[in-house]
Design an enzyme around this catalytic site. Structure first.
Site, PDB file in Angstrom:
ATOM      1  N   LYS A 257       0.857  -1.201   0.000  1.00 13.61           N
ATOM      2  CA  LYS A 257       0.000   0.000   0.000  1.00 13.61           C
ATOM      3  C   LYS A 257       0.886   1.241   0.000  1.00 13.61           C
ATOM      4  CE  LYS A 257      -3.442   2.572   2.751  1.00 13.61           C
ATOM      5  NZ  LYS A 257      -4.440   2.547   3.837  1.00 13.61           N
ATOM      6  N   ASP A 262      -2.875  10.048   4.038  1.00 13.37           N
ATOM      7  CA  ASP A 262      -4.281   9.677   4.127  1.00 13.37           C
ATOM      8  C   ASP A 262      -5.032  10.659   5.037  1.00 13.37           C
ATOM      9  OD1 ASP A 262      -6.729   8.457   4.169  1.00 13.37           O
ATOM     10  OD2 ASP A 262      -6.094   6.690   5.325  1.00 13.37           O
ATOM     11  N   LYS A 269     -10.767  12.353   8.392  1.00 18.68           N
ATOM     12  CA  LYS A 269     -10.356  11.803   9.682  1.00 18.68           C
ATOM     13  C   LYS A 269     -10.442  12.898  10.750  1.00 18.68           C
ATOM     14  CE  LYS A 269      -7.061   8.314   8.130  1.00 18.68           C
ATOM     15  NZ  LYS A 269      -7.800   7.153   8.650  1.00 18.68           N
ATOM     16  N   ASP A 280       1.172   6.031   5.919  1.00 20.37           N
ATOM     17  CA  ASP A 280       0.239   5.125   5.255  1.00 20.37           C
ATOM     18  C   ASP A 280       0.814   4.481   3.994  1.00 20.37           C
ATOM     19  OD1 ASP A 280      -2.166   3.866   5.559  1.00 20.37           O
ATOM     20  OD2 ASP A 280      -3.353   5.386   4.522  1.00 20.37           O
ATOM     21  N   ASP A 339     -12.482   7.105   3.290  1.00 21.25           N
ATOM     22  CA  ASP A 339     -11.334   6.767   4.135  1.00 21.25           C
ATOM     23  C   ASP A 339     -10.956   5.282   4.017  1.00 21.25           C
ATOM     24  OD1 ASP A 339      -9.286   7.220   5.875  1.00 21.25           O
ATOM     25  OD2 ASP A 339     -10.526   7.294   7.679  1.00 21.25           O
ATOM     26  N   GLU A 341      -9.712   3.847   1.552  1.00 16.94           N
ATOM     27  CA  GLU A 341      -9.088   4.055   0.240  1.00 16.94           C
ATOM     28  C   GLU A 341      -8.026   3.005  -0.075  1.00 16.94           C
ATOM     29  OE1 GLU A 341      -7.969   5.350   2.937  1.00 16.94           O
ATOM     30  OE2 GLU A 341      -5.817   5.010   2.730  1.00 16.94           O
ATOM     31  N   ARG A 343      -7.857  -0.235   0.329  1.00 12.23           N
ATOM     32  CA  ARG A 343      -8.336  -1.447  -0.341  1.00 12.23           C
ATOM     33  C   ARG A 343      -8.651  -1.188  -1.814  1.00 12.23           C
ATOM     34  NH1 ARG A 343     -13.097  -2.024   3.913  1.00 12.23           N
ATOM     35  NH2 ARG A 343     -11.418  -1.064   5.122  1.00 12.23           N
TER      36      ARG A 343
END
Ligand code: BES
Ligand code: MN
Ligand code: ZN
Length: 499
Positions: A257, A262, A269, A280, A339, A341, A343
């Site tokens: 990833k 993020d 968030k 992230d 959020d 994101e 996946r």
């Protein structure tokens, strides 16, 4: 950051010279070397140092004009490699705080452990003490470096020599991963991540291909590009191909990833959770690090790694909750949370690496869910699998690497959580079992290819230092993925000794 000096320059490990300063590993139930018996008898009699695991005692050795550092290992039969790493870390810290830049140490054979693995653990532990991220500090931390001489049983020298070089290279790669994760998002963007991957790997013979937004669109990476829409930084597809074994057809796939920041997107968030979200891309750091370690060590395996790098931001073009987007695999996805994101980027990365790079098996690694941190804390990574045999190899590799994982279930029942109503899939399965529903979502994109997913949301970045792991980035996954690539069904440690 270690940018100014490499580990190879800071540390040297030789197998011959005698030094004035001596590190003496002590098991509480084994007689100490003849030369130090007197000192030790005094210490143990007074209860100052008895060889228990974690104990350390430093004393001046006037006769030799140096220091003696006693390091406790505990009961001989119960010493494992992790204790050796911890002892190595302590020894190096103690040497450094006593301003000692060179020392010697005897490596003895411990029950159940071979010389090669024991030496690797000593070296790793010592190197672990060298990491700092001080590039943004006016006053740099003073890392002195260390010249170590090991004494080892005659005939075993060649076996440990290559093990030492291998470990320095591996830790060099772990430190690269840490640097990438610790670097703030203002300078670590999808573009700069791609440039660093190219710079670090191309010179080592790894083929690195970088694609921008238009090529990603041509490939049909609609889910990845939906995430990238909200950012002014161009997203990058980073493909790394390491061909260490030209005779073999076998190809391991790695996916990391690579969300370089993020914010949560429109499903923003809370402000405090956002502060460390430059971490992230921990999964991508792990795969880039692993590729570097494989190449540095000339490992005879073929591995291809893919990172889809993007920011998850908010602007007038950003994707929105309620949107229905496509994916490279052709499945449609309703966005319940912008959020979730990671996946989406992984779905396209997995489909790409399986169908275009034609890997035989694939492991993805991602800072994917807060739910995984709730379940396992910062102590263990979550593991999920579509294939038990691959899971077994990943677990072995993780254990060998002291990067513990815990397998969570992924039964058919969890599929229901990510089935869509307005679309084929939805990108969130809700709060309950959040780490599992994220894995169930990824599962929809891996088909028949053996697949393991590692959720490192809790382990990639520590809120406080833990043993030899520093606060902040750990570089977790580099060692596991490297050792996984080495793993073969019958592999031992390869040293030829019984253990
Ligand atoms: N990057 C986060 C996961 C994360 C959380 C990493 C804490 C490191 C520390 C991920 O993109 C995320 O936001 N996941 C959501 C998913 C949810 C909206 C379904 C989460 O875990 O809350
Ligand atoms: Mn997120
Ligand atoms: Zn994320």
């Amino acid at each position: 950051m270690m940018a100014d000096k490499s580990l190879h320059e800071m540390f040297s490990f030789t197998l011959d010279m005698e030094k004035d300063n001596v590190v003496i590993p002590v098991c509480e139930d084994v007689a100490v070397e003849e030369a130090y018996r007197e000192e030790y008898a005094f210490l143990s009699e007074k209860g100052i140092f008895t060889g228990k695991s974690g104990e350390v005692y430093t004393t001046l050795d006037a006769a030799r004009k140096g220091v003696l550092i006693f390091i406790g290992l505990g009961k001989e039969k119960s010493v494992n490699l992790e204790q050796v790493r911890k002892a190595g870390f302590k020894a190096a810290q103690e040497l450094s705080s006593n301003k000692v830049a060179s020392a010697c140490m005897m490596i003895s054979k411990l029950s159940g452990l071979c010389y090669r693995e024991t030496t690797k653990a000593w070296v790793e532990g010592m190197l672990q003490s060298a990491y700092t991220f001080d590039k943004y500090l006016a006053k740099k931390k003073n890392h002195t470096g260390l010249e170590m001489s090991f004494f080892i049983k005659e005939g075993k020298e060649d076996k440990v020599k290559s093990a030492i070089a291998e470990t320095i290279n591996l830790m060099d790669a772990v430190f690269l991963a840490r640097d990438l994760v610790n670097e703030p998002a203002i300078s670590l963007t999808p573009g700069s991540l791609a440039v660093i991957a190219e710079k670090e790997l191309t010179s080592l013979g790894v083929e690195v291909e970088v694609l921008g937004r238009s090529s990603a669109a041509e490939l049909g990476m609609a889910a990845f590009l939906a995430v990238a829409k909200g950012s002014s930084e161009e997203p990058k597809v980073i493909i790394m191909r390491y061909k260490g074994d030209k005779e073999s057809q076998r190809l391991l796939g790695l996916v990391g990833k690579g969300v370089t920041y993020d914010s949560g997107g429109y499903s923003l968030k809370p402000k405090d959770s956002m502060v460390t979200m430059y971490d992230d891309m921990g999964g991508s750091a792990a795969v880039i690090g692993a590729m570097k370690a494989l190449a540095l060590n000339d490992v005879k395996r073929n591995v291809t790694a893919v990172v889809l790098a993007t920011e998850n931001m908010v602007n007038g073009e950003a994707y929105k909750p309620g949107d229905i987007i496509g994916s490279m695999a052709g499945k449609t996805i309703e966005i319940l949370s912008t959020d979730a994101e990671g996946r989406l980027t992984l779905a396209d990365a997995l489909h790409y690496i399986i169908t275009k790079e034609k890997v035989d098996e694939v492991v993805d690694i991602a800072t994917l869910t807060g739910a995984c941190v709730v379940a396992l804390g910062e102590q263990m990574s979550g593991a999920f699998a579509s294939d038990d045999e691959l899971m077994k190899r990943v677990k072995n590799a993780a254990e060998k690497s002291a990067e513990p994982t815990w397998q969570l279930p992924l039964n058919e029942e969890y599929r229901e959580l990510v089935k869509g109503t307005r679309s084929d899939l939805k990108n969130s399965g809700g709060r309950w079992g959040g780490a599992i529903s994220a894995a169930a979502f990824l599962r929809e994109f891996t088909g028949d290819t053996p697949w393991v997913h590692l959720d490192i949301a809790g382990t990639a970045y520590l809120t406080a230092g833990k043993g030899y792991l520093p606060k902040g980035a750990t570089g977790t996954g580099v060692k596991t993925l490297y050792n996984l690539a080495l793993e073969t069904p019958e592999s031992g440690c390869g040293c030829g000794e019984k253990n």
